[in-house]
Design an enzyme around this catalytic site. Structure first.
Site, PDB file in Angstrom:
ATOM      1  N   TYR A 157       5.352   0.586   7.718  1.00 21.96           N
ATOM      2  CA  TYR A 157       6.297   0.484   6.751  1.00 21.96           C
ATOM      3  C   TYR A 157       7.802   0.250   7.140  1.00 21.96           C
ATOM      4  O   TYR A 157       8.107   0.946   8.136  1.00 21.96           O
ATOM      5  CB  TYR A 157       6.195   1.872   5.973  1.00 21.96           C
ATOM      6  CG  TYR A 157       5.540   1.653   4.629  1.00 21.96           C
ATOM      7  CD1 TYR A 157       6.224   0.690   3.755  1.00 21.96           C
ATOM      8  CD2 TYR A 157       4.310   2.387   4.108  1.00 21.96           C
ATOM      9  CE1 TYR A 157       5.575   0.755   2.201  1.00 21.96           C
ATOM     10  CE2 TYR A 157       3.699   2.238   3.100  1.00 21.96           C
ATOM     11  CZ  TYR A 157       4.209   1.251   1.921  1.00 21.96           C
ATOM     12  OH  TYR A 157       3.874   1.144   0.931  1.00 21.96           O
ATOM     13  N   ARG A 202       1.205 -17.454   4.921  1.00 28.19           N
ATOM     14  CA  ARG A 202       1.240 -17.634   3.471  1.00 28.19           C
ATOM     15  C   ARG A 202       2.656 -16.587   3.397  1.00 28.19           C
ATOM     16  O   ARG A 202       2.565 -15.459   3.821  1.00 28.19           O
ATOM     17  CB  ARG A 202       0.315 -17.177   2.588  1.00 28.19           C
ATOM     18  CG  ARG A 202      -1.176 -17.645   3.013  1.00 28.19           C
ATOM     19  CD  ARG A 202      -1.982 -17.522   1.601  1.00 28.19           C
ATOM     20  NE  ARG A 202      -1.653 -18.338   0.572  1.00 28.19           N
ATOM     21  CZ  ARG A 202      -1.797 -19.632   0.657  1.00 28.19           C
ATOM     22  NH1 ARG A 202      -2.517 -20.352   1.480  1.00 28.19           N
ATOM     23  NH2 ARG A 202      -1.301 -20.370  -0.586  1.00 28.19           N
TER      24      ARG A 202
END
Ligand code: DSN
Length: 419
Positions: A57, A238
């Protein structure tokens, strides 16, 4: 190493998913990919995307995170930012958008209020759904005015675009497309934006790789914002990115996070950094030159087989086949299906002034980035054009599809994807 070996842990823990991954890998290796927005990334990009950074995170930005333990992901994001700015000569950048849609939405939120006017290319003329399609967030929140291509030339008419801008006084002008085969005049767009006091955003998703290699005029010097995906001609994972002038950087960053996203995908940001590093390499320039040479060769050969191309050709990596004159009763959907049966992958696409629906269409969009990555050159483009024309002219005849499939398979073996 056979590719199956790379999925060894999945084979043991999840045989169902192992089969799915192997089937898709076989499909990619055994078909010729002519979808203009797709590509094959390097093993290095794939490794970064599949790395331990997926565990982390890192809400915030390098040096200012809401979590501990961010020293190495900070380095990854800083590398991505520095390489990206160098690649395009940009003042400021953000590499956190999960997609092109997120990148565009963040720009809208940085400069617009709901109800403000955007002037952009109509989706039906080659634009993009995030440029104001009715049920996309852009069309729901903002007042959209579209420009289109000229009916005769099938090219943008900057005079008409300037007239629309004078009439509607947009707050934002968007230049950019997902199915426009010609160079765009970004200088002219910037002139129109200056004249009416609009912000200029160029969505260069399709052409980013060409721009990076100097194979398409760059929109960066004269635009307030430039957005892109990272996975098309740019040949990265992507994802999305935004470039902007320094004056917008702080607001833009706060619109990406915490405006529309939470934790950035650090594994994807690392993969973007690897791809940008590759794009800074001389080999990438040669690759992009070949992408355009291949597009030119394919376009010329398709036309020599009697196919009409929108605007009569291409300047870029893609072309649009208008099936109407040669095959008035054939839809893009049916032609796409026949080609897929022969392992040639394209997508049906609306052509300007199409009277068929988006799920049917009268056109096909064809692009060369992925087959160029495999190593195909002009001679193979000629062969491919011949195969495409044969299939379309044959009405999808079974024996022919079988014969072409064998020929495509031979080409795939001759030009394999890197292990
Ligand atoms: N869907 C992409 C394309 O195929 O062009 C645009 O986002």
């Amino acid at each position: 190493m056979p590719f199956e070996k790379r999925y060894e842990a999945i084979r043991k823990s999840d045989p169902q998913m192992f089969d799915v991954l192997c089937n898709e890998e076989r499909r990619q290796r055994g078909t010729l990919e002519l979808i203009a927005s797709e590509n094959h990334v390097s093993r290095a990009v794939m490794e970064a995307a599949g790395s331990c950074l997926t565990n982390k995170y890192a809400e915030g930005y390098p040096g200012r995170r809401y979590y501990g333990g961010c020293q190495f992901v900070d380095q990854a994001e800083t590398l991505a930012l520095e390489r990206l700015k160098q690649l395009f000569g940009a003042d400021a950048a953000n590499v956190q958008p999960h997609s092109g849609t997120q990148a565009n939405t963040a720009v809208y939120m940085a400069v617009l209020q709901p109800g403000d006017t955007i002037l952009s290319l109509d989706l039906a003329h080659g634009g993009h759904l995030t440029h104001g399609m009715k049920i996309n967030i852009s069309g729901l929140l903002y007042n959209i005015v579209h420009y289109g291509v000229d009916e005769k030339t099938e090219r943008l008419d900057m005079g008409k675009i300037a007239d629309l801008a004078r009439q509607h006084k947009p707050k934002l002008i968007i230049a950019g497309a997902s199915a426009y085969p010609r160079f765009m005049d970004f200088e002219a767009f910037a002139g129109v934006a200056r004249e009416v006091g609009a912000v200029l955003m160029v969505d260069m998703a399709h052409i980013a790789g060409l721009v990076a290699a100097g194979e398409h005029p760059s929109p960066v010097p004269m635009s307030d914002f430039v957005t892109s995906t990272t996975h098309k001609t740019l040949r990265g994972p992507r994802g999305g990115l935004v470039l902007c002038k320094e004056q917008y950087a702080k607001t833009l960053n706060s619109r990406v996070f915490p405006g529309i996203q939470g934790g950035p995908l650090m594994h994807i940001i690392a993969a973007k950094a690897v791809a940008f590093g590759e794009a800074l390499n001389e080999k990438f320039r040669e690759y992009q030159k070949q992408v355009r040479r291949n597009a030119q060769a394919l376009a010329d050969a398709l036309m020599s087989h009697g196919m009409r191309l929108v605007s009569g050709g291409t300047d870029t990596h893609l072309m649009l086949v208008d099936l109407r004159p040669s095959h008035p009763n054939l839809t893009g959907k049916v032609a796409e299906g026949w080609l897929e049966c022969a392992n040639i992958i394209v997508n049906k696409n609306m052509i300007p002034f199409d009277t068929r629906k988006p799920m049917e269409t009268s056109g096909l969009r064809i692009g060369t980035p992925a087959v160029t990555t495999r190593g195909l050159k002009e001679a193979e483009m000629k062969t491919l054009a011949g195969l495409i024309a044969e299939i379309i002219n044959s009405g999808g005849e079974d024996h022919l599809l079988t014969r072409v499939r064998a020929k495509v398979s031979e080409m795939c073996q001759q030009y394999p994807l890197a292990e």
